[in-house]
Design a protein around this motif. Structure first.
Motif, PDB file in Angstrom:
ATOM      1  N   LYS A  49     -36.559  34.491 -23.804  1.00 61.71           N
ATOM      2  CA  LYS A  49     -35.214  34.781 -24.308  1.00 61.71           C
ATOM      3  C   LYS A  49     -34.979  34.111 -25.654  1.00 61.71           C
ATOM      4  N   VAL A  50     -34.030  34.689 -26.373  1.00 68.42           N
ATOM      5  CA  VAL A  50     -33.691  34.170 -27.683  1.00 68.42           C
ATOM      6  C   VAL A  50     -32.852  32.909 -27.500  1.00 68.42           C
ATOM      7  N   GLY A  51     -32.964  31.980 -28.436  1.00 66.65           N
ATOM      8  CA  GLY A  51     -32.063  30.831 -28.416  1.00 66.65           C
ATOM      9  C   GLY A  51     -32.681  29.535 -27.946  1.00 66.65           C
ATOM     10  N   THR A  52     -33.805  29.617 -27.242  1.00 70.27           N
ATOM     11  CA  THR A  52     -34.465  28.391 -26.801  1.00 70.27           C
ATOM     12  C   THR A  52     -35.919  28.419 -27.248  1.00 70.27           C
ATOM     13  N   ALA A  53     -36.320  27.398 -27.989  1.00 67.69           N
ATOM     14  CA  ALA A  53     -37.692  27.318 -28.492  1.00 67.69           C
ATOM     15  C   ALA A  53     -38.595  26.692 -27.439  1.00 67.69           C
ATOM     16  N   GLN A  55     -42.484  24.677 -26.934  1.00 62.17           N
ATOM     17  CA  GLN A  55     -43.550  23.962 -27.628  1.00 62.17           C
ATOM     18  C   GLN A  55     -44.875  24.342 -26.972  1.00 62.17           C
ATOM     19  N   ALA A  56     -45.883  24.642 -27.788  1.00 59.66           N
ATOM     20  CA  ALA A  56     -47.211  24.917 -27.246  1.00 59.66           C
ATOM     21  C   ALA A  56     -48.257  24.587 -28.304  1.00 59.66           C
ATOM     22  N   GLN A  57     -49.274  23.909 -27.904  1.00 60.27           N
ATOM     23  CA  GLN A  57     -50.394  23.560 -28.792  1.00 60.27           C
ATOM     24  C   GLN A  57     -49.911  22.896 -30.089  1.00 60.27           C
ATOM     25  N   GLY A  58     -48.865  22.082 -29.977  1.00 56.81           N
ATOM     26  CA  GLY A  58     -48.351  21.370 -31.140  1.00 56.81           C
ATOM     27  C   GLY A  58     -47.500  22.224 -32.069  1.00 56.81           C
ATOM     28  N   ARG A  59     -47.168  23.425 -31.627  1.00 57.32           N
ATOM     29  CA  ARG A  59     -46.336  24.299 -32.453  1.00 57.32           C
ATOM     30  C   ARG A  59     -45.004  24.564 -31.759  1.00 57.32           C
ATOM     31  N   THR A  60     -44.033  24.983 -32.565  1.00 57.46           N
ATOM     32  CA  THR A  60     -42.745  25.405 -32.026  1.00 57.46           C
ATOM     33  C   THR A  60     -42.693  26.932 -32.069  1.00 57.46           C
ATOM     34  N   LEU A  61     -42.395  27.527 -30.930  1.00 59.60           N
ATOM     35  CA  LEU A  61     -42.352  28.990 -30.830  1.00 59.60           C
ATOM     36  C   LEU A  61     -40.932  29.445 -30.561  1.00 59.60           C
ATOM     37  N   MET A  62     -40.460  30.378 -31.370  1.00 62.34           N
ATOM     38  CA  MET A  62     -39.102  30.898 -31.199  1.00 62.34           C
ATOM     39  C   MET A  62     -39.142  32.413 -31.103  1.00 62.34           C
ATOM     40  N   ARG A  63     -38.297  32.943 -30.246  1.00 64.74           N
ATOM     41  CA  ARG A  63     -38.161  34.400 -30.188  1.00 64.74           C
ATOM     42  C   ARG A  63     -37.001  34.781 -31.107  1.00 64.74           C
ATOM     43  N   THR A  64     -37.288  35.525 -32.165  1.00 69.05           N
ATOM     44  CA  THR A  64     -36.253  35.864 -33.143  1.00 69.05           C
ATOM     45  C   THR A  64     -35.858  37.338 -33.071  1.00 69.05           C
ATOM     46  N   GLY A  65     -36.529  38.091 -32.239  1.00 69.14           N
ATOM     47  CA  GLY A  65     -36.202  39.511 -32.093  1.00 69.14           C
ATOM     48  C   GLY A  65     -36.765  40.007 -30.790  1.00 69.14           C
ATOM     49  N   GLU A  66     -36.540  41.282 -30.503  1.00 63.43           N
ATOM     50  CA  GLU A  66     -37.013  41.901 -29.274  1.00 63.43           C
ATOM     51  C   GLU A  66     -38.517  41.646 -29.106  1.00 63.43           C
ATOM     52  N   THR A  67     -39.284  41.899 -30.156  1.00 67.18           N
ATOM     53  CA  THR A  67     -40.738  41.667 -30.113  1.00 67.18           C
ATOM     54  C   THR A  67     -41.167  40.919 -31.373  1.00 67.18           C
ATOM     55  N   VAL A 122     -23.388  22.300 -25.054  1.00 70.05           N
ATOM     56  CA  VAL A 122     -23.603  23.733 -25.318  1.00 70.05           C
ATOM     57  C   VAL A 122     -24.843  23.943 -26.183  1.00 70.05           C
ATOM     58  N   PHE A 123     -24.905  23.243 -27.310  1.00 67.47           N
ATOM     59  CA  PHE A 123     -26.056  23.387 -28.222  1.00 67.47           C
ATOM     60  C   PHE A 123     -26.968  22.188 -28.003  1.00 67.47           C
ATOM     61  N   LYS A 124     -27.956  22.393 -27.142  1.00 64.70           N
ATOM     62  CA  LYS A 124     -28.760  21.279 -26.640  1.00 64.70           C
ATOM     63  C   LYS A 124     -30.125  21.222 -27.319  1.00 64.70           C
ATOM     64  N   PRO A 125     -30.800  20.065 -27.220  1.00 67.24           N
ATOM     65  CA  PRO A 125     -32.139  19.949 -27.818  1.00 67.24           C
ATOM     66  C   PRO A 125     -33.057  21.097 -27.378  1.00 67.24           C
ATOM     67  N   GLY A 126     -33.780  21.663 -28.336  1.00 70.56           N
ATOM     68  CA  GLY A 126     -34.673  22.779 -28.066  1.00 70.56           C
ATOM     69  C   GLY A 126     -34.030  24.119 -28.400  1.00 70.56           C
ATOM     70  N   MET A 127     -32.700  24.132 -28.467  1.00 67.58           N
ATOM     71  CA  MET A 127     -32.036  25.410 -28.746  1.00 67.58           C
ATOM     72  C   MET A 127     -31.986  25.676 -30.249  1.00 67.58           C
ATOM     73  N   PHE A 128     -31.898  26.953 -30.605  1.00 72.27           N
ATOM     74  CA  PHE A 128     -31.763  27.322 -32.008  1.00 72.27           C
ATOM     75  C   PHE A 128     -30.853  28.539 -32.105  1.00 72.27           C
ATOM     76  N   HIS A 141     -31.958  24.670 -35.807  1.00 69.09           N
ATOM     77  CA  HIS A 141     -32.728  24.253 -34.640  1.00 69.09           C
ATOM     78  C   HIS A 141     -32.275  22.851 -34.247  1.00 69.09           C
ATOM     79  N   CYS A 142     -31.852  22.699 -33.008  1.00 69.56           N
ATOM     80  CA  CYS A 142     -31.478  21.373 -32.494  1.00 69.56           C
ATOM     81  C   CYS A 142     -32.759  20.702 -31.998  1.00 69.56           C
ATOM     82  N   VAL A 143     -33.234  19.729 -32.760  1.00 69.90           N
ATOM     83  CA  VAL A 143     -34.518  19.094 -32.452  1.00 69.90           C
ATOM     84  C   VAL A 143     -34.332  18.013 -31.396  1.00 69.90           C
ATOM     85  N   ASN A 144     -33.322  17.198 -31.573  1.00 70.36           N
ATOM     86  CA  ASN A 144     -32.891  16.322 -30.485  1.00 70.36           C
ATOM     87  C   ASN A 144     -31.387  16.130 -30.598  1.00 70.36           C
TER      88      ASN A 144
END
Ligand SMILES: [Zn+2]
Lengths: 173, 80
Positions: A49-53, A55-67, A122-128, A141-144
């Motif tokens: 889902k959009v809005g929550t990033a 973390q994987a393999q040292g990267r930050t992954l975000m969903r910014t669109g349907e695909t 509402v806007f918690k760490p990890g959310m964007f 992006h709310c990092v912490n």
């Protein structure tokens, strides 16, 4: 090697004992469009889902669109070479400037110009959120709890920085 | 005014832009006389009450969608 020039080289430093605002350099940003099931074997699990990033393999992954996804990694990340042919890649590292704001009053400052609810519950760490500041699109992006990173278009970065430091004047020294 | 983006969820109206009347039907390419095209492009109803409109989440995910909005009360309905 060519040096990456900062869009904020001429920015006026912001000085405060309770709040830091500056540029968070040294990242790569890749926009990836394609089916998650083809991309995730290479990147690790992608957010559903959009809005929550994630973390994987040292990267930050975000969903910014349907695909569509943003992959934020270290400055010399080579993930693009592994995804070549798997998805449609748009390298955005040079098109964005990352500005951080950190400290107890950060949420109050951001609330002055961004149409989001910055309450900590509402806007918690990890959310964007993809949103707008002064009619220019930004991703926040709310990092912490008290640190936020703003991905601004490079050509608007100085304007965004000026807006932020202006909004934060009440906390400056 | 809050608008439910089908992708991002409910967000502030300042992140969106209005994209026109979504109830009009565009004449098919190569069909319709000049008057049909003129009417499609230049004539607009100005309804008071329930309406279906195009909106774009322009500062967010840039998704285009249809939204029902009451033009008299700004009551927001379904987005699709
Ligand atoms: Zn959206």
């Amino acid at each position: 090697m060519l040096d990456r020039r900062s869009a904020l080289a001429s920015a006026k430093p912001y000085v405060s004992s309770v709040l830091q605002i500056g540029e968070a350099r040294g990242f790569s940003l890749l926009q990836v469009a394609g089916p998650a099931k083809a991309i995730s074997p290479i990147t690790g699990k992608l957010p559903t889902k959009v809005g929550t990033a994630l973390q994987a393999q040292g990267r930050t992954l975000m969903r910014t669109g349907e695909t569509q996804f943003w992959i934020i990694g270290s400055e010399n990340d080579a993930i693009a070479t592994k995804l070549d042919g798997v998805a449609i890649l748009t390298p955005l590292s040079h098109s964005r400037t990352r500005i951080f704001i950190e400290g107890a009053p950060a949420r109050d400052v951001l609330s002055k110009g961004l149409p989001l609810d910055f309450h900590p519950t509402v806007f918690k760490p990890g959310m964007f959120a993809m949103t707008g500041l002064h009619h220019t699109p930004v991703l926040v992006h709310c990092v912490n709890e008290n640190r936020f990173e703003i991905y601004a278009l490079r050509t608007f970065a100085l304007s965004v920085y000026d807006w932020l430091t202006d909004a934060a004047l009440e906390f400056a020294e | 005014m809050r608008i439910p983006c089908p992708h991002c969820g409910e967000r502030d109206v300042s992140e969106f832009r209005y994209g026109g009347d979504a109830t009009k039907t565009r004449p098919k390419h190569g069909e319709g006389d000049l008057k049909a095209w003129h009417d499609y492009y230049f004539l607009f109803d100005n309804p008071k009450g329930p309406h279906t409109e195009y909106w774009q989440h322009v500062l967010g995910c840039r998704h285009w969608f249809k939204l029902s909005r009451n033009t008299a009360t700004n009551e927001i309905g379904e987005a699709s």
